[in-house]
Design an enzyme around this catalytic site. Sequence first.
Site, mmCIF file in Angstrom:
data_model
loop_
_atom_site.group_PDB
_atom_site.id
_atom_site.type_symbol
_atom_site.label_atom_id
_atom_site.label_comp_id
_atom_site.label_asym_id
_atom_site.label_seq_id
_atom_site.Cartn_x
_atom_site.Cartn_y
_atom_site.Cartn_z
ATOM 1 N N SER A 3 5.273 2.129 4.818
ATOM 2 C CA SER A 3 6.575 2.759 5.022
ATOM 3 C C SER A 3 7.675 1.723 5.245
ATOM 4 O O SER A 3 8.822 1.948 4.862
ATOM 5 C CB SER A 3 6.515 3.752 6.186
ATOM 6 O OG SER A 3 5.971 3.134 7.333
ATOM 7 N N HIS A 54 -9.759 4.327 5.554
ATOM 8 C CA HIS A 54 -8.449 4.517 6.169
ATOM 9 C C HIS A 54 -8.498 5.755 7.065
ATOM 10 O O HIS A 54 -9.239 6.702 6.791
ATOM 11 C CB HIS A 54 -7.388 4.693 5.073
ATOM 12 C CG HIS A 54 -5.990 4.614 5.601
ATOM 13 N ND1 HIS A 54 -5.363 5.677 6.189
ATOM 14 C CD2 HIS A 54 -5.116 3.588 5.660
ATOM 15 C CE1 HIS A 54 -4.143 5.322 6.569
ATOM 16 N NE2 HIS A 54 -3.972 4.056 6.259
ATOM 17 N N GLY A 56 2.883 -1.444 11.460
ATOM 18 C CA GLY A 56 4.313 -1.455 11.750
ATOM 19 C C GLY A 56 5.051 -2.693 11.269
ATOM 20 O O GLY A 56 6.254 -2.836 11.511
ATOM 21 N N LYS A 83 0.246 4.197 -0.675
ATOM 22 C CA LYS A 83 -0.447 5.473 -0.368
ATOM 23 C C LYS A 83 -0.070 6.547 -1.396
ATOM 24 O O LYS A 83 -0.157 6.318 -2.599
ATOM 25 C CB LYS A 83 -0.096 5.926 1.052
ATOM 26 C CG LYS A 83 -0.611 4.994 2.137
ATOM 27 C CD LYS A 83 -0.308 5.567 3.504
ATOM 28 C CE LYS A 83 -0.805 4.674 4.610
ATOM 29 N NZ LYS A 83 -0.408 5.200 5.934
ATOM 30 N N GLU A 140 -5.769 -1.555 12.650
ATOM 31 C CA GLU A 140 -4.587 -0.733 12.901
ATOM 32 C C GLU A 140 -4.929 0.373 13.886
ATOM 33 O O GLU A 140 -5.822 1.179 13.637
ATOM 34 C CB GLU A 140 -4.089 -0.116 11.581
ATOM 35 C CG GLU A 140 -2.802 0.658 11.755
ATOM 36 C CD GLU A 140 -2.098 0.912 10.422
ATOM 37 O OE1 GLU A 140 -0.876 1.075 10.443
ATOM 38 O OE2 GLU A 140 -2.761 0.951 9.362
ATOM 39 N N ASN A 194 0.822 -1.206 0.000
ATOM 40 C CA ASN A 194 0.000 0.000 0.000
ATOM 41 C C ASN A 194 0.859 1.260 0.000
ATOM 42 O O ASN A 194 1.104 1.861 1.037
ATOM 43 C CB ASN A 194 -0.901 -0.029 1.258
ATOM 44 C CG ASN A 194 -1.816 1.168 1.303
ATOM 45 O OD1 ASN A 194 -2.098 1.786 0.284
ATOM 46 N ND2 ASN A 194 -2.295 1.504 2.500
ATOM 47 N N ILE A 252 -0.119 4.745 12.904
ATOM 48 C CA ILE A 252 0.068 4.866 11.458
ATOM 49 C C ILE A 252 1.303 5.690 11.125
ATOM 50 O O ILE A 252 1.480 6.793 11.643
ATOM 51 C CB ILE A 252 -1.184 5.471 10.797
ATOM 52 C CG1 ILE A 252 -2.333 4.469 10.901
ATOM 53 C CG2 ILE A 252 -0.925 5.840 9.341
ATOM 54 C CD1 ILE A 252 -3.662 4.991 10.424
#
Lengths: 225, 225, 225, 225
Positions: free
Chosen positions: A203, A96, A181, A16, A144, A14, A149
Amino acid sequence: MINYNFKKPVFIVNPKSYLYGDDLLKLAKISNGLAEKYDIDILFTGQLVDLPKIIENAHLIVTAQHMDHLTPGRGMGHVLPDALKNIGVKAVVLNHAENPLTLSNLDKTIRRADELGLITIVCADTVQQCKAVAELEPNMIICEPTSLIGTGTTSESSYREETTSAIKHVNSDILVLQAAGVSTGEDVRQVIREGADGTGGTSGIIKAPDWEAKLEEMVSSLSRM
Amino acid sequence: MINYNFKKPVFIVNPKSYLYGDDLLKLAKISNGLAEKYDIDILFTGQLVDLPKIIENAHLIVTAQHMDHLTPGRGMGHVLPDALKNIGVKAVVLNHAENPLTLSNLDKTIRRADELGLITIVCADTVQQCKAVAELEPNMIICEPTSLIGTGTTSESSYREETTSAIKHVNSDILVLQAAGVSTGEDVRQVIREGADGTGGTSGIIKAPDWEAKLEEMVSSLSRM
Amino acid sequence: MINYNFKKPVFIVNPKSYLYGDDLLKLAKISNGLAEKYDIDILFTGQLVDLPKIIENAHLIVTAQHMDHLTPGRGMGHVLPDALKNIGVKAVVLNHAENPLTLSNLDKTIRRADELGLITIVCADTVQQCKAVAELEPNMIICEPTSLIGTGTTSESSYREETTSAIKHVNSDILVLQAAGVSTGEDVRQVIREGADGTGGTSGIIKAPDWEAKLEEMVSSLSRM
Amino acid sequence: MINYNFKKPVFIVNPKSYLYGDDLLKLAKISNGLAEKYDIDILFTGQLVDLPKIIENAHLIVTAQHMDHLTPGRGMGHVLPDALKNIGVKAVVLNHAENPLTLSNLDKTIRRADELGLITIVCADTVQQCKAVAELEPNMIICEPTSLIGTGTTSESSYREETTSAIKHVNSDILVLQAAGVSTGEDVRQVIREGADGTGGTSGIIKAPDWEAKLEEMVSSLSRM
């Protein structure tokens, strides 16, 4: 929810709004290769204007990051579900924390996805929100804690086990993704061992120096579960 | 606003969410042919996932129906301006009554468009809103009484003249589009005679039995002004 | 904007959601006493349910922190302007960064306030937003860089002078309040010397150990300008 | 949800933004008298600035039409739960179709109400939304098809029975209110016979020529169930 025969556990990549254009396509190709190599289902999201190129990667479940619930007609600047379906999009993420929906719109958008045969993946935060979303019958729920986030911190085992169990209790057909995470092969194994039906990352992947190595580390761990 | 040398008067074809896929592409091709034949600037909007194909029509100013003001990074389900720019989008419509922005976000989004070299087209309703938007320095303002959207009713001459004059008084570099209910060649000539820098349409075009005939009627009237 | 003969420079005490009930009333009484003692106009905001008690303080311009633009009828949970007017509210703050409005709703709400004879105070951030708001003709504009809200840091002199000048250029009847980070008598004198028509505070007052001493320090500086 | 020993079936008088000031107070007094006479629980909503006067009517469960989930601090123009509690508000309606909340904010606001000891009444539309809301554990759910709001048309028996049953199946402690279009004593008896724990009205009461006669017709029917 639509009927879809997932290869479990599943994985979601994802990016984003971190990536677009060539970088996004590069990550899609890596993901596509790994989906084929390890014979797993990878959901892959991206900017809407980039999805037509992503769709050429046939092993990915190409996923929109949002859509609206309108039908063709008025609606300036809205994301028309029929337009997504038409180009070959297979799934959509909704609610989200960076794009929250009213309960009413969330319900309507899941129903529109059902009509069109799109897979629905809904984000939720607390145990109570997870159960509420489960009542709306999406295909998957991503659990989540909003506070985590983008932090690279994994959620607590207790949170993961409680949310997974709560969702399954409401509707055992819903796949539960625990992804907060998650950024290593060991993280992947841990959340799957605890009962999740899938995981993924943003990330943790994007910021890795070698996307292919990082993704293979995570995906290969998944496939061996 | 970015510097752009428009061929005036301009025309906007704005299919909103009425069309997608092949139908949208068909209308784009017709528009492209007329832009070339009459040597005018046609702004053409569409669903984001369809824009990559629309962009192959080189005589159109391909236009997004909305974007957000973020930069690459977090932002799930948001429309990243850089991704639009990267595929060749040239312009963006903001603040349509069906997708209104806060004053703060409207300002920020126009500034992001300026950074990236995107043309900004902002919708406004009352005379006071038109003047307020003019202070934000977009390239174009579409003046449309919200109550008339989708009705096929043209705005009053007094409204058109007052809004055009008010905008020009604030900033004479801004192009003013008067498009409410415009659906015939005569409508086009009328609003241009009154001082508008452009016009266009949605339902007046989409609902016509012959798109090409209808668009040519409107566009040819424009080119003879 | 409605016609109102302000004693300039004015002062706004804006406790946001920091205070309610007895604490809010205590601050209102202190403000009321100082408004009388120094013969100045103090706008005083508070939680809606507390306004009926605040209104008993006759030297204050009692101010709502938000309202909607509806007229009596449907509208569940909305703030009805007529209900505010009816209990004696005199003014309303709109478009604070913590409660931003669409441009369209901001315009409509100012117009409803005008109909009912309510003073309008609108918040704005950048120079362009300040000019845009000025075109909507409120009674006052509070200029505040959003990034500084709650920080106790004052805006730059250059920001204050540029925004004040820009607003006056659009409409010299609008009062300009410069309040970002203002928390001492010297801050008050500084912003008024630079041309502001008023100032005020939130955290600079609330967090002071002695509200009365702090407010008197600020208000007395104002009255001597 | 907080623990509260309701006299069932309950009744809600919800004047939305139709009434304010003296008219609202008049309706409150009538409701208060009937609550006492028939020994029933009447929840009564009103504009926030009018609630302090409504609260003097001791037989009413005074109810806010909305609140936010913040704690004392920043938050301009938001409805602070602590301020409501402090003046004696006992309950709050959330997520009405005219004021919809994101799932996340709805969850957070119910939790804040729980902390403060406020009764929570949440609106929901479809069967799936009713079940989702039930998972968030409010004290009451008002089931109402959004399309019927303000129309004076009652929902179908099948809708009422299905939503009541679905909510009770999730959590039998939640009271279910069926109020869509209810405007006569017979309507009241019908929905209670079908299993609702309460009912109420807005336009059916407000638009009646004699508020007291209309309310007594409805409330007396309720008390005899």
